[in-house]
Motif scaffolding. Structure first.
Motif, mmCIF file in Angstrom:
data_model
loop_
_atom_site.group_PDB
_atom_site.id
_atom_site.type_symbol
_atom_site.label_atom_id
_atom_site.label_comp_id
_atom_site.label_asym_id
_atom_site.label_seq_id
_atom_site.Cartn_x
_atom_site.Cartn_y
_atom_site.Cartn_z
ATOM 1 N N HIS A 296 17.430 -17.628 79.522
ATOM 2 C CA HIS A 296 18.169 -16.432 79.144
ATOM 3 C C HIS A 296 19.510 -16.363 79.880
ATOM 4 O O HIS A 296 19.638 -16.865 80.997
ATOM 5 N N VAL B 274 21.598 -9.627 76.534
ATOM 6 C CA VAL B 274 20.818 -10.714 77.114
ATOM 7 C C VAL B 274 20.253 -11.542 75.964
ATOM 8 O O VAL B 274 19.565 -11.010 75.080
ATOM 9 N N ILE C 135 18.697 -15.172 85.399
ATOM 10 C CA ILE C 135 19.566 -14.881 84.256
ATOM 11 C C ILE C 135 21.001 -14.807 84.749
ATOM 12 O O ILE C 135 21.352 -13.916 85.531
ATOM 13 N N LEU D 282 14.773 -10.639 85.232
ATOM 14 C CA LEU D 282 14.053 -9.728 84.330
ATOM 15 C C LEU D 282 12.743 -10.414 83.940
ATOM 16 O O LEU D 282 12.649 -11.044 82.882
ATOM 17 N N LEU E 83 10.860 -10.718 80.345
ATOM 18 C CA LEU E 83 11.376 -11.441 79.192
ATOM 19 C C LEU E 83 10.510 -12.629 78.797
ATOM 20 O O LEU E 83 10.561 -13.096 77.668
ATOM 21 N N TYR F 115 19.352 -12.533 70.464
ATOM 22 C CA TYR F 115 19.292 -11.224 71.124
ATOM 23 C C TYR F 115 17.882 -10.932 71.637
ATOM 24 O O TYR F 115 16.899 -11.079 70.925
ATOM 25 N N VAL F 116 17.807 -10.527 72.913
ATOM 26 C CA VAL F 116 16.536 -10.153 73.519
ATOM 27 C C VAL F 116 16.555 -8.692 73.957
ATOM 28 O O VAL F 116 15.648 -7.921 73.666
ATOM 29 N N CYS F 117 17.616 -8.297 74.663
ATOM 30 C CA CYS F 117 17.736 -6.902 75.077
ATOM 31 C C CYS F 117 19.188 -6.596 75.418
ATOM 32 O O CYS F 117 20.023 -7.492 75.526
ATOM 33 N N LYS G 81 18.392 -15.309 74.460
ATOM 34 C CA LYS G 81 17.529 -16.462 74.728
ATOM 35 C C LYS G 81 18.122 -17.685 74.040
ATOM 36 O O LYS G 81 18.479 -17.636 72.865
#
Length: 238
Positions: free
Chosen positions: A118, A138, A81, A110, A113, A201-203, A140
């Motif tokens: 990412h 983070v 990432i 990470l 995920l 948005y992922v985290c 995608k």
């Protein structure tokens, strides 16, 4: 492969192809597209990046095996990432397709995920609480508008505004409406042709563990309430 073999496959003369390869002549867009498809490299990379400095295996393949994004891998050859720090944010709109620019970004891993490409982007301002200024989102990589879900949040990279984090709504097929969760900021529309990249948005990677309020300043709260009241007044007048 020999220049003659490539020229034959592209349906041009060897002399013509040699001029393009040596940089003595610029290919017209019809031939540029053929070269792009032949080598599985997008035209923006052909025009903006020095591909002699990188391996094509280090680029993500999307769609018809066309390589679209330079990507980094970690020591175990797993997708990493890339983090776009605040200092590199301004240069992202011109360096996003440059393998050398991407290669100089710091990376993290990470594993939870899962699949997908990412990347981490910095959050700036107070338009999207509770994500504080200085934290990272983070995201995608999104391949097309069809993957966008109304009401979800995304990192949007545009030619004019650079990197922004907003809640999206599709407005027909050729535009998106970008909303801030802080009602102080008005929504606005962006044409599809002005969008460079979209990341779902992922985290969030924050910098403290304190509970974030939507507004932390009394003056800001007052301004937001005043803006709401003005909208109501305008609506009644119309």
């Amino acid at each position: 492969m020999s220049q003659q073999k490539v020229a034959d496959d592209l349906r041009i003369s060897r002399g013509q192809y040699q001029k393009y390869e040596d940089g003595n002549s610029e290919a017209p867009y019809q031939i540029l597209i053929r070269i792009s498809q032949y080598y599985n490299v997008t035209t923006d990379l052909l025009l903006t990046a020095d591909l002699t400095k990188v391996s094509l295996d280090g680029m993500i393949k999307i769609g018809q095996n066309r390589m679209l994004l330079p990507v980094m891998v970690d020591a175990e050859n797993n997708d990493a990432i890339e983090i776009v720090p605040q200092a590199a944010k301004a240069g992202y709109t011109s360096g996003y397709a440059d393998p050398e620019y991407i290669g100089n970004l710091p990376i993290i891993s990470l594993p939870f995920l899962g699949a997908g490409k990412h990347r981490a982007f910095p959050v700036e301002g107070d338009s999207m609480p509770p994500h504080e200024d200085g934290s990272f989102i983070v995201g995608k990589y999104v391949e097309g508008f069809g993957e966008i879900r109304d009401g979800k949040t995304y990192i949007v990279v545009t030619k004019d505004d650079g990197i922004v984090y907003k809640r999206l709504n599709k407005n027909g097929k050729n535009a998106l409406v970008l909303h801030s969760d802080n009602s102080f900021y008005e929504p606005y529309q962006v044409k599809a042709s002005d969008i460079i990249e979209i990341w779902e948005y992922v985290c969030n990677i924050g910098r403290n563990d304190q509970k974030m309020e939507h507004t932390t300043d009394t003056v800001t709260s007052l301004l937001i309430e005043m803006r709401k009241e003005l909208r109501e007044v305008k609506a009644k007048i119309q």
